[in-house]
Design a protein around this motif. Structure first.
Motif, PDB file in Angstrom:
ATOM      1  N   ARG A 109     -34.097  19.397  81.173  1.00  0.00           N
ATOM      2  CA  ARG A 109     -33.311  18.907  80.038  1.00  0.00           C
ATOM      3  C   ARG A 109     -34.012  19.172  78.715  1.00  0.00           C
ATOM      4  NH1 ARG A 109     -31.745  13.144  82.876  1.00  0.00           N
ATOM      5  NH2 ARG A 109     -29.947  13.904  84.098  1.00  0.00           N
ATOM      6  N   LEU A 110     -35.336  19.066  78.690  1.00  0.00           N
ATOM      7  CA  LEU A 110     -36.073  19.401  77.470  1.00  0.00           C
ATOM      8  C   LEU A 110     -35.924  20.881  77.123  1.00  0.00           C
ATOM      9  CD1 LEU A 110     -39.366  17.327  77.866  1.00  0.00           C
ATOM     10  CD2 LEU A 110     -37.452  16.908  76.298  1.00  0.00           C
ATOM     11  N   LEU A 111     -35.862  21.726  78.132  1.00  0.00           N
ATOM     12  CA  LEU A 111     -35.632  23.141  77.869  1.00  0.00           C
ATOM     13  C   LEU A 111     -34.235  23.377  77.286  1.00  0.00           C
ATOM     14  CD1 LEU A 111     -37.263  24.732  81.045  1.00  0.00           C
ATOM     15  CD2 LEU A 111     -38.156  24.730  78.718  1.00  0.00           C
ATOM     16  N   VAL A 112     -33.256  22.602  77.751  1.00  0.00           N
ATOM     17  CA  VAL A 112     -31.914  22.689  77.164  1.00  0.00           C
ATOM     18  C   VAL A 112     -31.948  22.252  75.701  1.00  0.00           C
ATOM     19  CG1 VAL A 112     -29.573  21.764  77.267  1.00  0.00           C
ATOM     20  CG2 VAL A 112     -30.739  22.413  79.360  1.00  0.00           C
ATOM     21  N   VAL A 113     -32.705  21.197  75.406  1.00  0.00           N
ATOM     22  CA  VAL A 113     -32.852  20.742  74.018  1.00  0.00           C
ATOM     23  C   VAL A 113     -33.463  21.842  73.157  1.00  0.00           C
ATOM     24  CG1 VAL A 113     -34.063  19.095  72.548  1.00  0.00           C
ATOM     25  CG2 VAL A 113     -32.974  18.308  74.641  1.00  0.00           C
ATOM     26  N   ALA A 114     -34.497  22.499  73.673  1.00  0.00           N
ATOM     27  CA  ALA A 114     -35.140  23.573  72.902  1.00  0.00           C
ATOM     28  C   ALA A 114     -34.186  24.738  72.674  1.00  0.00           C
ATOM     29  CB  ALA A 114     -36.398  24.047  73.634  1.00  0.00           C
ATOM     30  N   ALA A 115     -33.421  25.114  73.702  1.00  0.00           N
ATOM     31  CA  ALA A 115     -32.467  26.218  73.544  1.00  0.00           C
ATOM     32  C   ALA A 115     -31.379  25.859  72.537  1.00  0.00           C
ATOM     33  CB  ALA A 115     -31.850  26.572  74.894  1.00  0.00           C
ATOM     34  N   ALA A 116     -30.868  24.629  72.591  1.00  0.00           N
ATOM     35  CA  ALA A 116     -29.851  24.198  71.628  1.00  0.00           C
ATOM     36  C   ALA A 116     -30.415  24.165  70.215  1.00  0.00           C
ATOM     37  CB  ALA A 116     -29.310  22.826  72.019  1.00  0.00           C
ATOM     38  N   ALA A 117     -31.684  23.778  70.068  1.00  0.00           N
ATOM     39  CA  ALA A 117     -32.304  23.770  68.745  1.00  0.00           C
ATOM     40  C   ALA A 117     -32.401  25.183  68.176  1.00  0.00           C
ATOM     41  CB  ALA A 117     -33.688  23.126  68.826  1.00  0.00           C
ATOM     42  N   GLY A 118     -32.817  26.135  68.998  1.00  0.00           N
ATOM     43  CA  GLY A 118     -32.894  27.515  68.528  1.00  0.00           C
ATOM     44  C   GLY A 118     -31.544  28.079  68.145  1.00  0.00           C
ATOM     45  N   THR A 119     -30.510  27.805  68.934  1.00  0.00           N
ATOM     46  CA  THR A 119     -29.169  28.296  68.605  1.00  0.00           C
ATOM     47  C   THR A 119     -28.640  27.648  67.335  1.00  0.00           C
ATOM     48  OG1 THR A 119     -28.751  28.618  70.971  1.00  0.00           O
ATOM     49  CG2 THR A 119     -26.851  28.588  69.505  1.00  0.00           C
ATOM     50  N   ALA A 120     -28.842  26.336  67.177  1.00  0.00           N
ATOM     51  CA  ALA A 120     -28.409  25.668  65.944  1.00  0.00           C
ATOM     52  C   ALA A 120     -29.130  26.237  64.731  1.00  0.00           C
ATOM     53  CB  ALA A 120     -28.653  24.164  66.069  1.00  0.00           C
ATOM     54  N   PHE A 121     -30.409  26.535  64.869  1.00  0.00           N
ATOM     55  CA  PHE A 121     -31.154  27.135  63.760  1.00  0.00           C
ATOM     56  C   PHE A 121     -30.572  28.494  63.379  1.00  0.00           C
ATOM     57  CE2 PHE A 121     -34.555  29.771  62.074  1.00  0.00           C
ATOM     58  CZ  PHE A 121     -35.073  28.970  61.065  1.00  0.00           C
ATOM     59  N   LEU A 122     -30.224  29.309  64.376  1.00  0.00           N
ATOM     60  CA  LEU A 122     -29.616  30.610  64.074  1.00  0.00           C
ATOM     61  C   LEU A 122     -28.288  30.453  63.351  1.00  0.00           C
ATOM     62  CD1 LEU A 122     -30.269  32.723  67.301  1.00  0.00           C
ATOM     63  CD2 LEU A 122     -31.231  33.080  65.037  1.00  0.00           C
ATOM     64  N   LEU A 123     -27.457  29.520  63.793  1.00  0.00           N
ATOM     65  CA  LEU A 123     -26.164  29.300  63.141  1.00  0.00           C
ATOM     66  C   LEU A 123     -26.342  28.827  61.707  1.00  0.00           C
ATOM     67  CD1 LEU A 123     -24.274  27.570  66.094  1.00  0.00           C
ATOM     68  CD2 LEU A 123     -23.869  29.874  65.204  1.00  0.00           C
ATOM     69  N   LEU A 124     -27.286  27.926  61.481  1.00  0.00           N
ATOM     70  CA  LEU A 124     -27.519  27.437  60.125  1.00  0.00           C
ATOM     71  C   LEU A 124     -28.112  28.524  59.238  1.00  0.00           C
ATOM     72  CD1 LEU A 124     -28.924  23.880  60.920  1.00  0.00           C
ATOM     73  CD2 LEU A 124     -26.666  24.456  60.031  1.00  0.00           C
ATOM     74  N   ALA A 125     -28.990  29.366  59.798  1.00  0.00           N
ATOM     75  CA  ALA A 125     -29.533  30.474  59.010  1.00  0.00           C
ATOM     76  C   ALA A 125     -28.433  31.451  58.612  1.00  0.00           C
ATOM     77  CB  ALA A 125     -30.624  31.187  59.814  1.00  0.00           C
ATOM     78  N   THR A 126     -27.486  31.687  59.501  1.00  0.00           N
ATOM     79  CA  THR A 126     -26.348  32.534  59.164  1.00  0.00           C
ATOM     80  C   THR A 126     -25.514  31.919  58.051  1.00  0.00           C
ATOM     81  OG1 THR A 126     -26.270  33.340  61.445  1.00  0.00           O
ATOM     82  CG2 THR A 126     -24.309  33.656  60.102  1.00  0.00           C
ATOM     83  N   LEU A 127     -25.318  30.605  58.107  1.00  0.00           N
ATOM     84  CA  LEU A 127     -24.571  29.929  57.046  1.00  0.00           C
ATOM     85  C   LEU A 127     -25.319  30.000  55.721  1.00  0.00           C
ATOM     86  CD1 LEU A 127     -22.242  28.112  56.106  1.00  0.00           C
ATOM     87  CD2 LEU A 127     -23.583  26.144  56.871  1.00  0.00           C
ATOM     88  N   GLY A 128     -26.636  29.774  55.739  1.00  0.00           N
ATOM     89  CA  GLY A 128     -27.403  29.866  54.510  1.00  0.00           C
ATOM     90  C   GLY A 128     -27.364  31.247  53.891  1.00  0.00           C
ATOM     91  N   HIS A 129     -27.414  32.279  54.712  1.00  0.00           N
ATOM     92  CA  HIS A 129     -27.310  33.641  54.187  1.00  0.00           C
ATOM     93  C   HIS A 129     -25.930  33.911  53.620  1.00  0.00           C
ATOM     94  CE1 HIS A 129     -26.541  38.002  54.511  1.00  0.00           C
ATOM     95  NE2 HIS A 129     -27.810  38.120  54.153  1.00  0.00           N
ATOM     96  N   ALA A 130     -24.882  33.388  54.289  1.00  0.00           N
ATOM     97  CA  ALA A 130     -23.518  33.613  53.807  1.00  0.00           C
ATOM     98  C   ALA A 130     -23.264  32.914  52.487  1.00  0.00           C
ATOM     99  CB  ALA A 130     -22.515  33.135  54.860  1.00  0.00           C
ATOM    100  N   VAL A 131     -23.890  31.762  52.248  1.00  0.00           N
ATOM    101  CA  VAL A 131     -23.698  31.040  50.984  1.00  0.00           C
ATOM    102  C   VAL A 131     -24.282  31.830  49.823  1.00  0.00           C
ATOM    103  CG1 VAL A 131     -24.405  28.981  49.717  1.00  0.00           C
ATOM    104  CG2 VAL A 131     -23.542  28.772  52.043  1.00  0.00           C
TER     105      VAL A 131
END
Length: 388
Positions: free
Chosen positions: A18-40
């Protein structure tokens, strides 16, 4: 509350997954937010590039969801249907509990990814650490941030509920008097997977031969670029062919292993491979496709050429490869639990422990040799047009 209690009382191995799932979700959320920051921060004329960056993030998102579902299938609470029914939890409520547990882990990962993103961006009152061209500096729309953060938990919860819905999986606790049920029918995807992989390779060769020096490239996060769209579609077809053909390859390996004058270890190993070809073959096929993509990326960008892998591309590729690789042990654990009754019956009949260990080692060796050879051959053929 029940999901929280089950998560708190789980064994260390389950907590680690479950901790590995948390880490994977954190990395994916970071990528999505970085894409949003670049788009802004991007000019209005680069809307297509921002959309392509967001579309590229769907690949790590899909890998994270697939890993979360694989971990949910190994949860002990999801398999003890009879015991949970005695406690007042029917199949539907048990499925919803598993989906809630998955959503909780992914939500925690999304929150962690948000904190890291804000810290690197300087949004928590500190000095910005991350580069502005990757994370952006403009104000973020709260609605878009909420939607992106909710993407992983919502999709993972829905996928978990679909995978564990009542009637989809056979009960893992058969009656003591009933013989173990086996399914050794040949998966139907092998010929279709071979045809799809061949069509993808042919499309790659054709598209690469008609790519001029000024062909338009597709920009992706972190300065990653790919070949012409036709070459990319051809590689995607070949990767989909690997995923589709993997269960059939596992089943064929088991059948070949049990032919001839096979001993007890070979017969047992071949029978298990045939029975578990669908359960183990799917994550193995996804891992084969990810390995093929990794080899293609190394062929294109492993020599320091212009447009090499940037940090976000490396993070996304690492997430995909890690999630697909970690899904295989989860599927193996699920397979071991599903055939626990058969293993106990063999031990009661007097089968030595060494026989079971030799059969397991033989299965692992055969899968490594066969799937590595197939993946290497397809990856080499698929990366050839990309390198050209």
């Amino acid at each position: 509350m029940l999901a929280l209690r089950l998560a708190r009382g789980a064994r260390p191995a389950v907590q680690l997954r479950r901790l590995l799932v948390v880490a994977a979700a954190a990395g994916t959320a970071f990528l999505l937010l970085a894409t949003l920051g670049h788009a802004v921060d991007a000019p209005r004329g680069e809307a297509v590039g921002s959309a392509l960056r967001l579309a590229w993030c769907l690949v790590p998102l899909a890998a994270t969801v697939q890993f979360a579902v694989a971990v949910a299938r190994t949860d002990p609470a999801a398999r003890l249907r009879e015991g949970m029914s005695a406690a007042g939890l029917g199949p539907v409520r048990l499925t919803l509990t598993a989906a809630a547990s998955t959503a909780l882990a992914c939500l925690l990962g999304s929150a962690l990814g948000l904190l890291v993103f804000l810290r690197l961006r300087g949004g928590l009152g500190g000095t910005p650490i991350g580069p502005a061209e990757l994370l952006g500096r403009g104000p973020l729309p709260y609605a878009a941030v909420a939607v992106l953060l909710a993407a992983v938990p919502v999709v993972a919860a829905v996928a978990t509920a679909m995978a564990l819905r009542p009637g989809r999986n056979e009960p893992s606790e058969p009656c003591a008097d009933a013989p173990p049920r086996t399914d050794t029918a040949t998966p139907a995807g092998l010929p279709w997977g071979i045809a799809l992989a061949a069509a993808g390779l042919a499309l790659e060769v054709y598209a690469a031969g008609h790519t001029g020096p000024g062909a338009r490239l597709l920009p992706l996060p972190g300065r990653l670029v790919t070949g012409e769209a036709g070459v990319l579609v051809g590689w995607l077809l070949s990767a989909a062919g690997l995923v589709l053909a993997a269960p059939g390859l596992v089943h064929a390996s088991g059948r070949v292993l049990g032919t001839g004058r096979a001993g007890a270890a070979r017969l047992l190993a071949g029978r298990v491979l045939q029975e578990e070809s669908r359960r183990v073959g799917r994550p193995l096929g996804i891992l084969m496709a990810a390995a093929s993509g990794t080899y293609a990326a190394y062929t294109l960008y492993g020599h320091g050429a212009p447009g090499s892998l940037g940090p976000l591309s490396a993070l996304g590729g690492g997430l995909v490869l890690a999630c697909t690789a970690l899904s295989v042990p989860a599927a193996v654990s699920e397979s071991r639990t599903a055939r626990a009754a058969t293993t106990d019956a063999l031990r009661r009949l007097g089968a030595p422990a060494g026989l079971l260990h030799r059969a397991a080692a033989l299965r692992a060796c055969v899968l490594v040799v066969v799937l590595t050879a197939v993946t290497g051959g397809v990856a080499h053929l698929a990366a050839g047009p990309l390198a050209g």
